[in-house]
Design an enzyme around this catalytic site. Sequence first.
Site, PDB file in Angstrom:
ATOM      1  N   CYS A  39       0.806  -1.134  -0.068  1.00 40.21           N
ATOM      2  CA  CYS A  39      -0.133   0.103  -0.178  1.00 40.21           C
ATOM      3  C   CYS A  39       1.028   1.200  -0.032  1.00 40.21           C
ATOM      4  O   CYS A  39       1.964   1.098   0.213  1.00 40.21           O
ATOM      5  CB  CYS A  39      -0.905   0.030   1.192  1.00 40.21           C
ATOM      6  SG  CYS A  39       0.173   0.203   2.846  1.00 40.21           S
ATOM      7  N   HIS A 101       3.544   1.869  11.648  1.00 39.71           N
ATOM      8  CA  HIS A 101       2.664   1.556  12.600  1.00 39.71           C
ATOM      9  C   HIS A 101       2.321   2.628  13.538  1.00 39.71           C
ATOM     10  O   HIS A 101       0.930   2.819  14.261  1.00 39.71           O
ATOM     11  CB  HIS A 101       2.823   0.091  13.317  1.00 39.71           C
ATOM     12  CG  HIS A 101       3.221  -0.890  12.794  1.00 39.71           C
ATOM     13  ND1 HIS A 101       4.527  -0.968  12.251  1.00 39.71           N
ATOM     14  CD2 HIS A 101       2.359  -1.889  11.981  1.00 39.71           C
ATOM     15  CE1 HIS A 101       4.649  -2.323  11.571  1.00 39.71           C
ATOM     16  NE2 HIS A 101       3.793  -2.533  11.069  1.00 39.71           N
ATOM     17  N   GLU A 153       0.051  -0.923  16.502  1.00 40.31           N
ATOM     18  CA  GLU A 153      -0.399   0.499  16.055  1.00 40.31           C
ATOM     19  C   GLU A 153      -1.658   0.716  17.147  1.00 40.31           C
ATOM     20  O   GLU A 153      -1.616   1.802  17.388  1.00 40.31           O
ATOM     21  CB  GLU A 153      -1.338  -0.013  14.762  1.00 40.31           C
ATOM     22  CG  GLU A 153      -2.277   1.230  14.428  1.00 40.31           C
ATOM     23  CD  GLU A 153      -3.112   0.996  13.255  1.00 40.31           C
ATOM     24  OE1 GLU A 153      -2.791   0.087  12.398  1.00 40.31           O
ATOM     25  OE2 GLU A 153      -4.293   1.557  13.311  1.00 40.31           O
ATOM     26  N   SER A 295       1.926  -5.512   3.503  1.00 44.61           N
ATOM     27  CA  SER A 295       3.292  -5.460   3.656  1.00 44.61           C
ATOM     28  C   SER A 295       3.920  -6.612   2.870  1.00 44.61           C
ATOM     29  O   SER A 295       5.234  -6.528   3.312  1.00 44.61           O
ATOM     30  CB  SER A 295       3.187  -5.362   5.124  1.00 44.61           C
ATOM     31  OG  SER A 295       2.482  -6.715   5.460  1.00 44.61           O
TER      32      SER A 295
HETATM   33  S1  SF4 Z   1       0.320   1.410   6.243  1.00 49.13           S
HETATM   34 FE1  SF4 Z   1      -1.378   0.631   7.342  1.00 49.13          FE
HETATM   35  S2  SF4 Z   1      -2.873   2.394   7.525  1.00 49.13           S
HETATM   36 FE2  SF4 Z   1      -1.316   2.812   5.936  1.00 49.13          FE
HETATM   37  S3  SF4 Z   1      -2.191   2.677   3.931  1.00 49.13           S
HETATM   38 FE3  SF4 Z   1      -1.008   0.537   4.449  1.00 49.13          FE
HETATM   39  S4  SF4 Z   1      -2.129  -0.973   5.658  1.00 49.13           S
HETATM   40 FE4  SF4 Z   1      -3.370   1.220   5.465  1.00 49.13          FE
END
Ligand code: SF4
Length: 336
Positions: A39, A101, A153, A295
């Site tokens: 992400c 986090h 987190e 991740s």
């Molecule tokens: S780092 Fe965590 S909160 Fe941020 S976009 Fe990725 S999964 Fe979502």
Amino acid sequence: MRPGHSQFPFSRRPEDVYSRDGLRLPTVEVLLAAPRGFCAGVRRAIQAVRDALELHGAPIYVRHAIVHNDAVVSELEREGAIFVENLADVPRGSVVIFSAHGVSPAIAREAQRHGLRAYDAVCPLVAKVHREVERYHRGGRHVVMVGHAGHVEVAGTLGHLPDGTASVVSSREDVSALPFAADEPLAFVIQTTFSTGEAADIVAALNERFSDLAAPRTSDICYATTNRQLALRTIAPAVEAVIVAGASFSSNANRLAELARETCRSVQLIDSADSLQWNALPILGGRIGLTAAASTPESTVDEILAALSRRYRVSVREVASVVETQQFAPLPIGPA
Ligand code: SF4
């Protein structure tokens, strides 16, 4: 090639078939969930470590796994990062990066006391939840965090509040056990990687029990978690087995595996192709669903596809439910 993009040496058009020794292999169609994998928050945090290594030189210390994935951590270790859980293990004057986090302000103060140069790679969407809990607290509300107690987190978010001013719930039973009157001023927030379905159920329970409950203006469950869960929901009912590529200690990976188990009997959460459980895959062929946690690098997906192609005639069909465009500005890394 952009970070996280496929390096698998085959195209993924549906008509493509990969096999070593032809027709004797059973045929499987792999439904590849999209979006999957890295992400924007994870990309930004990893890039922050690389930028810091480039500017300050090795070693760069990182408090906690920058993202919950061993392959990512190992790669950054090879590049000069040192991962620690405790700032006391970081030599004075060093550069330290806080993981995606998020951390409590007490950790930032500790870094300052230790004379460390600290960068905070908290995901902006986690930081948004930090601001929310602070605002609720200033407004005199007890904060109820829907999340998994003990997750890094959640600990970081609660660290933005004085002791005793927040509670964590992860089930309807936890809501029933909250020691508050029905009209107590409360507010809820949600861990960014929580299950969307379970969160909706818990929030419904909170609304049933409490009359003065403030809610975030937009969902705290981040776009990446929402999209990866939606993408998996689309393919899981149509396959005989689901493979979730991700770490066993990753919250969003575990939520994906749980979600797949709602509709598919054979689900495995693995962090590498070496961990594939072949006896949990269809012997005679069929359909396999494949996704990756936020991740998990795309290289892990590629390795799993390559491993499958040694046992099956594999065709890959990417099933896209949402197109992701979210990006975050890089974390500014500057001279000391
Ligand atoms: S780092 Fe965590 S909160 Fe941020 S976009 Fe990725 S999964 Fe979502």
